[in-house]
Design a protein around this motif. Sequence first.
Motif, PDB file in Angstrom:
ATOM      1  N   GLN A 195      51.868 123.806  65.076  1.00 12.25           N
ATOM      2  CA  GLN A 195      51.281 124.914  64.333  1.00 12.25           C
ATOM      3  C   GLN A 195      51.008 126.088  65.257  1.00 12.25           C
ATOM      4  OE1 GLN A 195      47.855 123.756  62.060  1.00 12.25           O
ATOM      5  NE2 GLN A 195      47.550 125.770  61.151  1.00 12.25           N
ATOM      6  N   GLN A 196      51.327 127.281  64.780  1.00 11.28           N
ATOM      7  CA  GLN A 196      51.069 128.480  65.571  1.00 11.28           C
ATOM      8  C   GLN A 196      49.617 128.935  65.406  1.00 11.28           C
ATOM      9  OE1 GLN A 196      53.064 129.124  67.701  1.00 11.28           O
ATOM     10  NE2 GLN A 196      55.189 129.092  67.014  1.00 11.28           N
ATOM     11  N   PRO A 197      49.041 129.542  66.445  1.00 11.38           N
ATOM     12  CA  PRO A 197      49.665 129.946  67.707  1.00 11.38           C
ATOM     13  C   PRO A 197      49.632 128.892  68.798  1.00 11.38           C
ATOM     14  CG  PRO A 197      47.457 130.826  67.596  1.00 11.38           C
ATOM     15  CD  PRO A 197      47.673 130.097  66.291  1.00 11.38           C
ATOM     16  N   ALA A 198      49.157 127.685  68.493  1.00  6.82           N
ATOM     17  CA  ALA A 198      49.056 126.647  69.515  1.00  6.82           C
ATOM     18  C   ALA A 198      50.423 126.290  70.081  1.00  6.82           C
ATOM     19  CB  ALA A 198      48.381 125.408  68.926  1.00  6.82           C
ATOM     20  N   ALA A 199      51.411 126.170  69.216  1.00 11.47           N
ATOM     21  CA  ALA A 199      52.737 125.759  69.673  1.00 11.47           C
ATOM     22  C   ALA A 199      53.307 126.755  70.670  1.00 11.47           C
ATOM     23  CB  ALA A 199      53.669 125.601  68.478  1.00 11.47           C
ATOM     24  N   ALA A 200      53.154 128.046  70.403  1.00 11.80           N
ATOM     25  CA  ALA A 200      53.682 129.071  71.301  1.00 11.80           C
ATOM     26  C   ALA A 200      52.968 129.043  72.642  1.00 11.80           C
ATOM     27  CB  ALA A 200      53.538 130.449  70.655  1.00 11.80           C
ATOM     28  N   LEU A 201      51.663 128.836  72.642  1.00 11.76           N
ATOM     29  CA  LEU A 201      50.903 128.829  73.889  1.00 11.76           C
ATOM     30  C   LEU A 201      51.232 127.601  74.727  1.00 11.76           C
ATOM     31  CD1 LEU A 201      48.866 130.514  75.416  1.00 11.76           C
ATOM     32  CD2 LEU A 201      47.031 129.319  74.221  1.00 11.76           C
ATOM     33  N   LEU A 202      51.329 126.443  74.094  1.00 13.37           N
ATOM     34  CA  LEU A 202      51.692 125.221  74.819  1.00 13.37           C
ATOM     35  C   LEU A 202      53.101 125.331  75.406  1.00 13.37           C
ATOM     36  CD1 LEU A 202      50.176 122.654  72.314  1.00 13.37           C
ATOM     37  CD2 LEU A 202      49.484 122.899  74.701  1.00 13.37           C
ATOM     38  N   ASP A 203      54.032 125.866  74.617  1.00 17.91           N
ATOM     39  CA  ASP A 203      55.400 126.018  75.099  1.00 17.91           C
ATOM     40  C   ASP A 203      55.465 127.020  76.249  1.00 17.91           C
ATOM     41  OD1 ASP A 203      58.417 125.661  74.682  1.00 17.91           O
ATOM     42  OD2 ASP A 203      58.197 127.837  74.466  1.00 17.91           O
ATOM     43  N   ALA A 204      54.731 128.119  76.140  1.00 22.33           N
ATOM     44  CA  ALA A 204      54.739 129.127  77.189  1.00 22.33           C
ATOM     45  C   ALA A 204      54.178 128.566  78.487  1.00 22.33           C
ATOM     46  CB  ALA A 204      53.941 130.349  76.741  1.00 22.33           C
ATOM     47  N   HIS A 223      48.101 135.242  82.807  1.00 21.20           N
ATOM     48  CA  HIS A 223      48.711 136.423  82.182  1.00 21.20           C
ATOM     49  C   HIS A 223      50.153 136.146  81.784  1.00 21.20           C
ATOM     50  CE1 HIS A 223      51.159 140.152  82.480  1.00 21.20           C
ATOM     51  NE2 HIS A 223      50.174 140.644  81.748  1.00 21.20           N
ATOM     52  N   ALA A 224      50.894 135.476  82.667  1.00 23.13           N
ATOM     53  CA  ALA A 224      52.297 135.185  82.374  1.00 23.13           C
ATOM     54  C   ALA A 224      52.438 134.280  81.155  1.00 23.13           C
ATOM     55  CB  ALA A 224      52.955 134.535  83.594  1.00 23.13           C
ATOM     56  N   VAL A 225      51.547 133.307  81.025  1.00 22.14           N
ATOM     57  CA  VAL A 225      51.601 132.397  79.881  1.00 22.14           C
ATOM     58  C   VAL A 225      51.316 133.141  78.581  1.00 22.14           C
ATOM     59  CG1 VAL A 225      50.485 130.417  78.780  1.00 22.14           C
ATOM     60  CG2 VAL A 225      51.053 130.336  81.215  1.00 22.14           C
ATOM     61  N   TYR A 226      50.245 133.925  78.566  1.00 28.67           N
ATOM     62  CA  TYR A 226      49.912 134.654  77.342  1.00 28.67           C
ATOM     63  C   TYR A 226      50.987 135.682  76.999  1.00 28.67           C
ATOM     64  CZ  TYR A 226      45.260 132.721  76.515  1.00 28.67           C
ATOM     65  OH  TYR A 226      44.219 131.873  76.199  1.00 28.67           O
ATOM     66  N   ARG A 227      51.539 136.332  78.002  1.00 24.41           N
ATOM     67  CA  ARG A 227      52.597 137.318  77.742  1.00 24.41           C
ATOM     68  C   ARG A 227      53.801 136.652  77.095  1.00 24.41           C
ATOM     69  NH1 ARG A 227      57.222 139.415  80.120  1.00 24.41           N
ATOM     70  NH2 ARG A 227      57.503 141.668  79.792  1.00 24.41           N
ATOM     71  N   ARG A 228      54.207 135.503  77.651  1.00 23.52           N
ATOM     72  CA  ARG A 228      55.338 134.790  77.087  1.00 23.52           C
ATOM     73  C   ARG A 228      55.046 134.325  75.660  1.00 23.52           C
ATOM     74  NH1 ARG A 228      59.852 131.943  79.116  1.00 23.52           N
ATOM     75  NH2 ARG A 228      59.257 132.359  81.293  1.00 23.52           N
ATOM     76  N   ALA A 229      53.829 133.813  75.441  1.00 25.29           N
ATOM     77  CA  ALA A 229      53.462 133.318  74.109  1.00 25.29           C
ATOM     78  C   ALA A 229      53.450 134.447  73.092  1.00 25.29           C
ATOM     79  CB  ALA A 229      52.109 132.619  74.166  1.00 25.29           C
ATOM     80  N   VAL A 230      52.861 135.592  73.460  1.00 26.29           N
ATOM     81  CA  VAL A 230      52.779 136.729  72.549  1.00 26.29           C
ATOM     82  C   VAL A 230      54.169 137.256  72.202  1.00 26.29           C
ATOM     83  CG1 VAL A 230      52.058 139.136  72.348  1.00 26.29           C
ATOM     84  CG2 VAL A 230      50.450 137.418  73.152  1.00 26.29           C
TER      85      VAL A 230
END
Length: 257
Positions: A178-187, A243-250
């Motif tokens: 479920q987003q946004p968890a999936a995007a953050l974990l993947d990033a 920062h890199a993780v959040y940037r990639r997730a966003v």
Amino acid sequence: MHGGLAVLLDADEHTGGFGGARAYLADPEAVRPSGVMIGYPGLDEVVVGGRGLWRAMIAVHAASGHSGSRRTAPGAVSRAAHLVRLLEDLQLPDGGGEFPLPPKLTVTSCHGGQGFSVVPDLCELGVDIRTTPAFDADAAEQLVRAAVGELDVRVPAPRPTVIAPVAAWPPYRLVKDQQPAAALLDAAAREGLTVRPKTAGPSNIGNLLAGEGIPATAGFGVRYEGLHGVDEQACLEDLPAVHAVYRRAVLSLLGSP
């Protein structure tokens, strides 16, 4: 891009009031978010859920008097102490289903009386119950009302005990994809970090958002020590990785390659 990004800095977060978030959600001109990522600290976990809460103040009454008189009826503090024992003896259910934590009841405050000569006629208790999908706010309130009813029968007083609910937030838990968890974990994984999803025992602003139907993560950030203490510290050298993780997730959530 398929959407936009808003950044909210809430100066009222530490109090638990979340005035900034509440003001944003109440603003008819603000864009309603489809998801939120909250930057609580911790580099090893992405918080994807939390227990809810039900809180109340309980006014325990009694007849006032002089501590040296012949009266034998218990004062409000004594009745409140009896209620604390009843509350702490309550049997709460174990965690069930996919939610990993059980509910929890804590008496967090007790205020009543002054001096030594006066038997007080009022003592107030603060009660905090952490709730789960299998034991929600209604179940918590019913349990406390049953204990209060037992007190008023066992140790009667001129006035019944009064329960004043203060707050109720629902528990929540995002599933793995479920987003946004999936995007953050993947990033985080793509940036070479080993992180795991976590359901937190304490409630957080994610519970407030869950009550509004907005999915949220509530924890991924720099390492820390002394959280909420006078010596609270943050590891600033973690900022580039975070920062890199959040940037990639966003960018992933916005549909950018």
